[in-house]
Design an enzyme around this catalytic site. Structure first.
Site, mmCIF file in Angstrom:
data_model
loop_
_atom_site.group_PDB
_atom_site.id
_atom_site.type_symbol
_atom_site.label_atom_id
_atom_site.label_comp_id
_atom_site.label_asym_id
_atom_site.label_seq_id
_atom_site.Cartn_x
_atom_site.Cartn_y
_atom_site.Cartn_z
ATOM 1 N N ASP A 215 3.661 7.798 7.205
ATOM 2 C CA ASP A 215 4.283 9.092 7.460
ATOM 3 C C ASP A 215 3.455 9.891 8.468
ATOM 4 O O ASP A 215 2.223 9.918 8.404
ATOM 5 C CB ASP A 215 4.371 9.852 6.136
ATOM 6 N N GLU A 268 -7.129 -8.783 5.619
ATOM 7 C CA GLU A 268 -7.871 -9.458 4.555
ATOM 8 C C GLU A 268 -6.936 -10.140 3.559
ATOM 9 O O GLU A 268 -7.371 -10.999 2.778
ATOM 10 C CB GLU A 268 -8.733 -8.442 3.784
#
Length: 553
Positions: A215, A268
């Site tokens: 956002d 990751e």
């Protein structure tokens, strides 16, 4: 099924699924109500996931469901690591996520990093601490100006109306809020803020989410010294002039360092987790900076959303969009509507088709509902035929219009109240969905209550009135989404075709696309119609304000 299993069970390009995915936005409080209280929730969403899988989308984006006092419908977050009881529990979220993955749907959650709720623990600590304390440094507190600090630190205005500063009671300091006063802006130069949000990312990634919609992605960093700004701040605007989304509060260079660090966190994890930027920036070359190889994977193409119903304008924005993201090796992310804009089925029915009013009420111009829907159906075939990714806003597959006569007493958008009603606001596009025309709340929940009232017209758009009905908007979307997948349009290449004035025509793989923006029919070349927004005329012409996909090159 885990996200990794989900990716491995699909096609060879599944590890870049976001390059071509069609992603469906769920606005949780308005999608499906599982407990009959009139507000949509996570259990309600879970029950409707088979509908989304059958529709043919690839992923679901959920607007905020976190703990929040709901001053701005959940975009004022008080706890980023928990579900608001309004929507259920963390266990409900986990069940919803697992069911989505079992159905082959990925799940993207909203992240709101520009500001918190004023009920967030950090802001409460800040208000109870003195000026200059470490607790206040996580936010943008500043001393006031004037002889006694009675004036705000600068002249910035809130996007929701009024000034962007509120004074701390009994204090010499003010705090910045680019949105509502209950949404204080964080200071992203503070290490605590950066570390905590990386932890928030990991919290949801560990639960198995497939990505994040970010956002106000262009707003986290403010210019050094917070200088005055002579322009007008806005969230959704066109290009150029004083009303563009420029200024010291937007699109600062420092945001990119944040997203590079987030990308390292996502990398990751297995399954190619992704981020999409809500960044209202211009020109498009600035937007492309958010989707460089080491930052986000997607950014909403709001220039496309703002394009009027005009063939030349569509061709120009498509060309420009593909060119700028191509330079950084990213896909274009097409979008026509969302929870912040008047629904495109209504905008296309205005006297200036495609114009974007800031809400519509009974006193404003009323769209031509039938014409707007006709154009919206054609626009769906244009959008879903383009290479790249596409986002659908809940209900657009039903042809759902804006609620344009919602009375002021029912409105909840803070922009409506902060502007004294001058800005109608976004409530009209957030009305709960109609699932069954003959049930209370049109099947939204088990009871008749809805947090925003539904207009009577919604009955004819209900899912049960369209499911299996040839020619319905729902079946049009299902057919187009199926053909998009079969023909690999999302990973295809666009080639423009010669055409008559007022027509958008191109080839993408085995499909030729023709969109007639004129108010009169146009001739078509020979070919078998695969999907059409309106029946072709007896002489094979494409009707006015209609679109068709033809087989062959």
């Amino acid at each position: 099924m885990t996200s990794q299993q989900l990716a491995r069970s699909e096609s060879p390009d599944a590890l870049t699924w976001w390059r071509h995915a069609v992603i469906y936005q769920v606005y949780p409080r308005s999608f499906a109500d599982g407990n009959g209280d009139g507000i949509g929730d996570l259990p309600g969403i879970t029950t409707r996931l088979p509908y989304l899988a059958a529709l043919g989308v690839d992923a679901v984006w959920l607007s905020p469901f976190y703990r929040s006092p709901q001053a701005d419908a959940g975009y004022d977050v008080s706890d980023y690591r928990d579900v608001d009881p309004l929507f259920g529990t963390l266990d409900d979220f986990d069940r919803m996520l697992q069911q989505a993955h079992r159905l082959g749907l990925r799940v993207i959650v909203d992240l709101v990093p520009n500001h918190t709720s004023d009920e967030h623990a950090w802001f409460r600590e800040a208000l109870s601490s003195p000026a200059g304390s470490p607790e206040r440094k996580r936010y943008l507190f500043r001393d006031g100006t004037g002889e006694y600090g009675e004036l705000p630190p600068n002249n910035w205005q809130s996007i929701f109306g009024g000034r962007a500063w509120s004074k701390v009671p009994g204090d010499s300091q003010w705090y910045l809020h680019l949105f509502d006063s209950r949404q204080p802006d964080l200071d992203w130069n503070h290490p605590d803020v950066r570390k905590d949000f990386e932890d928030v990312l990991r919290f949801w990634l560990d639960r198995g989410v497939d990505g994040f919609r970010v956002d106000v992605a262009h707003g986290l960093i403010k210019a050094e010294g917070l200088p005055d700004f002579a322009g007008h701040v806005a969230m959704v605007e066109g290009s150029g002039g004083a009303h563009s989304n420029h200024g010291p509060m937007w699109d600062q260079e420092g945001v990119h360092d944040i997203y590079r660090s987030w990308r390292r966190v996502l990398d990751e994890y297995p399954g190619d987790r992704m981020m999409v930027a809500e960044a209202w920036v211009h020109p498009p070359a600035r937007l492309a900076r958010y989707v460089r190889a080491d930052e986000m994977q997607q950014a909403f193409n709001f220039d496309y959303l703002l394009t009027h119903w005009n063939a030349d304008d569509f061709r120009a924005v498509i060309d420009r969009s593909l060119a700028v993201v191509g330079e950084v090796g990213a896909p274009t992310t097409w979008v026509m509507s969302n929870h912040d804009t008047v629904r495109h089925s209504s905008r296309y029915g205005l006297s200036i088709p495609g114009a974007r009013p800031r809400g519509i009420d009974a006193a404003g111009e009323q769209p031509d509902e039938a014409l707007g829907l006709r154009r919206a159906r054609a626009a769906a075939l244009l959008t879903l035929a383009l290479p790249g990714s596409a986002y659908l806003y809940q209900g657009e597959e039903l042809g759902l219009p804006e609620h344009t006569t919602l009375e002021a007493e029912h409105r909840q958008d803070p922009a409506f109240f902060r502007t004294g009603g001058a800005e109608i606001g976004r409530d009209g596009c957030r009305v709960p969905l109609p699932w069954h025309s003959d049930q209370p709340s049109y099947g939204f929940g088990s009871g008749s209550a809805t947090w925003l009232p539904q207009p009577a017209s919604f009955a004819r758009y209900a899912v049960n009135r369209q499911d299996g009905v040839a020619g319905s908007t729902l079946e049009l979307y299902r057919s187009a989404l199926k053909q998009r997948r079969v023909s690999a349009l999302g990973t295809g290449t666009l080639t423009w075709l010669a055409c008559a004035p007022g027509v958008v025509a191109f080839a993408n793989g085995p499909v030729r696309v023709f969109v007639n923006t004129n108010d009169y029919p146009v001739a078509l070349p020979d070919g078998r119609a695969i999907v059409a927004s309106e029946p072709l005329l007896a002489d094979g012409q494409l009707p006015a304000n209609a679109a068709v996909w033809l087989a062959g090159t």
